[in-house]
Design a protein around this motif. Structure first.
Motif, PDB file in Angstrom:
ATOM      1  N   ARG A  65       0.901  -1.157   0.000  1.00 38.10           N
ATOM      2  CA  ARG A  65       0.000   0.000   0.000  1.00 38.10           C
ATOM      3  C   ARG A  65       0.935   1.201   0.000  1.00 38.10           C
ATOM      4  O   ARG A  65       1.725   1.380   0.918  1.00 38.10           O
ATOM      5  N   VAL A  66       0.859   1.992  -1.047  1.00 38.33           N
ATOM      6  CA  VAL A  66       1.789   3.104  -1.239  1.00 38.33           C
ATOM      7  C   VAL A  66       1.045   4.427  -1.116  1.00 38.33           C
ATOM      8  O   VAL A  66       0.012   4.629  -1.754  1.00 38.33           O
ATOM      9  N   PHE A  67       1.610   5.304  -0.300  1.00 38.61           N
ATOM     10  CA  PHE A  67       1.075   6.654  -0.110  1.00 38.61           C
ATOM     11  C   PHE A  67       2.117   7.657  -0.578  1.00 38.61           C
ATOM     12  O   PHE A  67       3.289   7.555  -0.214  1.00 38.61           O
ATOM     13  N   ILE A  68       1.682   8.606  -1.389  1.00 34.88           N
ATOM     14  CA  ILE A  68       2.550   9.687  -1.835  1.00 34.88           C
ATOM     15  C   ILE A  68       1.829  10.998  -1.552  1.00 34.88           C
ATOM     16  O   ILE A  68       0.673  11.175  -1.936  1.00 34.88           O
ATOM     17  N   ASN A  69       2.539  11.872  -0.858  1.00 36.80           N
ATOM     18  CA  ASN A  69       1.998  13.186  -0.534  1.00 36.80           C
ATOM     19  C   ASN A  69       0.658  13.074   0.202  1.00 36.80           C
ATOM     20  O   ASN A  69      -0.281  13.818  -0.068  1.00 36.80           O
ATOM     21  N   GLY A  70       0.560  12.093   1.089  1.00 41.49           N
ATOM     22  CA  GLY A  70      -0.621  11.934   1.926  1.00 41.49           C
ATOM     23  C   GLY A  70      -1.774  11.183   1.299  1.00 41.49           C
ATOM     24  O   GLY A  70      -2.806  11.005   1.927  1.00 41.49           O
ATOM     25  N   LYS A  71      -1.613  10.720   0.063  1.00 40.56           N
ATOM     26  CA  LYS A  71      -2.707  10.035  -0.628  1.00 40.56           C
ATOM     27  C   LYS A  71      -2.286   8.622  -1.019  1.00 40.56           C
ATOM     28  O   LYS A  71      -1.163   8.397  -1.462  1.00 40.56           O
ATOM     29  N   CYS A  72      -3.222   7.686  -0.890  1.00 42.79           N
ATOM     30  CA  CYS A  72      -2.947   6.320  -1.324  1.00 42.79           C
ATOM     31  C   CYS A  72      -2.982   6.287  -2.847  1.00 42.79           C
ATOM     32  O   CYS A  72      -3.973   6.682  -3.467  1.00 42.79           O
TER      33      CYS A  72
ATOM     34  N   GLN B  89       3.975   1.234 -10.737  1.00 41.95           N
ATOM     35  CA  GLN B  89       4.761   0.961 -11.956  1.00 41.95           C
ATOM     36  C   GLN B  89       4.144   1.688 -13.150  1.00 41.95           C
ATOM     37  O   GLN B  89       4.866   2.246 -13.995  1.00 41.95           O
ATOM     38  N   SER B  90       2.825   1.702 -13.232  1.00 45.54           N
ATOM     39  CA  SER B  90       2.131   2.400 -14.316  1.00 45.54           C
ATOM     40  C   SER B  90       2.392   3.899 -14.253  1.00 45.54           C
ATOM     41  O   SER B  90       2.667   4.542 -15.282  1.00 45.54           O
ATOM     42  N   TYR B  91       2.298   4.471 -13.055  1.00 43.79           N
ATOM     43  CA  TYR B  91       2.590   5.898 -12.887  1.00 43.79           C
ATOM     44  C   TYR B  91       4.028   6.207 -13.287  1.00 43.79           C
ATOM     45  O   TYR B  91       4.305   7.255 -13.869  1.00 43.79           O
ATOM     46  N   ASN B  92       4.944   5.306 -12.986  1.00 40.71           N
ATOM     47  CA  ASN B  92       6.336   5.520 -13.355  1.00 40.71           C
ATOM     48  C   ASN B  92       6.500   5.525 -14.878  1.00 40.71           C
ATOM     49  O   ASN B  92       7.161   6.407 -15.431  1.00 40.71           O
ATOM     50  N   ARG B  93       5.881   4.557 -15.546  1.00 41.47           N
ATOM     51  CA  ARG B  93       5.987   4.485 -17.016  1.00 41.47           C
ATOM     52  C   ARG B  93       5.403   5.726 -17.689  1.00 41.47           C
ATOM     53  O   ARG B  93       5.916   6.183 -18.706  1.00 41.47           O
ATOM     54  N   SER B  94       4.341   6.268 -17.127  1.00 47.87           N
ATOM     55  CA  SER B  94       3.669   7.420 -17.744  1.00 47.87           C
ATOM     56  C   SER B  94       4.324   8.754 -17.390  1.00 47.87           C
ATOM     57  O   SER B  94       3.985   9.770 -17.980  1.00 47.87           O
ATOM     58  N   GLY B  95       5.231   8.750 -16.428  1.00 42.99           N
ATOM     59  CA  GLY B  95       5.852   9.990 -15.978  1.00 42.99           C
ATOM     60  C   GLY B  95       5.101  10.670 -14.848  1.00 42.99           C
ATOM     61  O   GLY B  95       5.577  11.651 -14.275  1.00 42.99           O
ATOM     62  N   LYS B  96       3.934  10.155 -14.516  1.00 39.74           N
ATOM     63  CA  LYS B  96       3.130  10.770 -13.454  1.00 39.74           C
ATOM     64  C   LYS B  96       3.773  10.604 -12.077  1.00 39.74           C
ATOM     65  O   LYS B  96       3.611  11.460 -11.219  1.00 39.74           O
ATOM     66  N   LEU B  97       4.527   9.531 -11.875  1.00 43.08           N
ATOM     67  CA  LEU B  97       5.155   9.305 -10.578  1.00 43.08           C
ATOM     68  C   LEU B  97       6.126  10.436 -10.258  1.00 43.08           C
ATOM     69  O   LEU B  97       6.131  10.959  -9.144  1.00 43.08           O
ATOM     70  N   THR B  98       6.915  10.839 -11.226  1.00 49.33           N
ATOM     71  CA  THR B  98       7.860  11.936 -11.019  1.00 49.33           C
ATOM     72  C   THR B  98       7.129  13.207 -10.630  1.00 49.33           C
ATOM     73  O   THR B  98       7.537  13.922  -9.715  1.00 49.33           O
ATOM     74  N   GLN B  99       6.031  13.478 -11.293  1.00 50.81           N
ATOM     75  CA  GLN B  99       5.221  14.659 -10.983  1.00 50.81           C
ATOM     76  C   GLN B  99       4.686  14.580  -9.556  1.00 50.81           C
ATOM     77  O   GLN B  99       4.740  15.562  -8.807  1.00 50.81           O
ATOM     78  N   MET B 100       4.194  13.418  -9.167  1.00 55.60           N
ATOM     79  CA  MET B 100       3.657  13.236  -7.815  1.00 55.60           C
ATOM     80  C   MET B 100       4.753  13.469  -6.775  1.00 55.60           C
ATOM     81  O   MET B 100       4.512  14.083  -5.732  1.00 55.60           O
ATOM     82  N   LEU B 101       5.942  12.970  -7.042  1.00 55.37           N
ATOM     83  CA  LEU B 101       7.054  13.129  -6.109  1.00 55.37           C
ATOM     84  C   LEU B 101       7.489  14.584  -6.009  1.00 55.37           C
ATOM     85  O   LEU B 101       7.831  15.066  -4.932  1.00 55.37           O
ATOM     86  N   GLN B 102       7.461  15.280  -7.119  1.00 52.52           N
ATOM     87  CA  GLN B 102       7.844  16.702  -7.111  1.00 52.52           C
ATOM     88  C   GLN B 102       6.855  17.523  -6.297  1.00 52.52           C
ATOM     89  O   GLN B 102       7.233  18.493  -5.649  1.00 52.52           O
ATOM     90  N   GLU B 103       5.587  17.141  -6.315  1.00 56.29           N
ATOM     91  CA  GLU B 103       4.564  17.877  -5.580  1.00 56.29           C
ATOM     92  C   GLU B 103       4.798  17.850  -4.080  1.00 56.29           C
ATOM     93  O   GLU B 103       4.379  18.761  -3.369  1.00 56.29           O
TER      94      GLU B 103
END
Length: 112
Positions: free
Chosen positions: A79-86, A94-108
């Motif tokens: 269960r992964v939470f980033i910036n307070g959200k599951c 893995q899907s977020y990483n492939r799409s580039g969205k993971l990087t955006q989430m981490l930057q936020e």
């Protein structure tokens, strides 16, 4: 009889809430889970300092997993939470990483 509902205000709830509020990335995992390993490896490769809790190594692990199930709608790990959200589990991360969205989430949340 059925299963008892997890305590939504007990120590497990407070622990989870505190950790996801105070850390950019929190992973609730189990040491024997290959999906958990993949998720942890991805964040390691991205040089993200994720806070990892191995539920199978904690006395309160079953209670934490019950609470996470009630909170997120899934008891599976990771269960992964980033910036307070599951954000889900390994497949989603893995899907977020492939799409580039993971990087955006981490930057936020100021990581990466």
């Amino acid at each position: 009889m059925g299963n008892a509902q997890p305590n939504m205000t007990g120590p497990e709830a407070e622990f989870v809430k505190t950790e996801i509020e105070n850390n950019c990335v929190v992973i609730f995992s189990k040491t024997s889970c290959p999906h958990c390993h993949s998720t942890k490896q991805l964040f390691k490769n991205l040089e993200v300092n994720a806070k990892v809790y191995e539920l199978d190594r904690r006395e309160d692990g079953a209670g934490l997993q019950d609470y996470l199930g009630a909170l997120t709608g899934a008891r599976t790990v990771p269960r992964v939470f980033i910036n307070g959200k599951c954000v889900g589990g390994n497949s989603e991360v893995q899907s977020y990483n492939r799409s580039g969205k993971l990087t955006q989430m981490l930057q936020e949340c100021g990581n990466n």
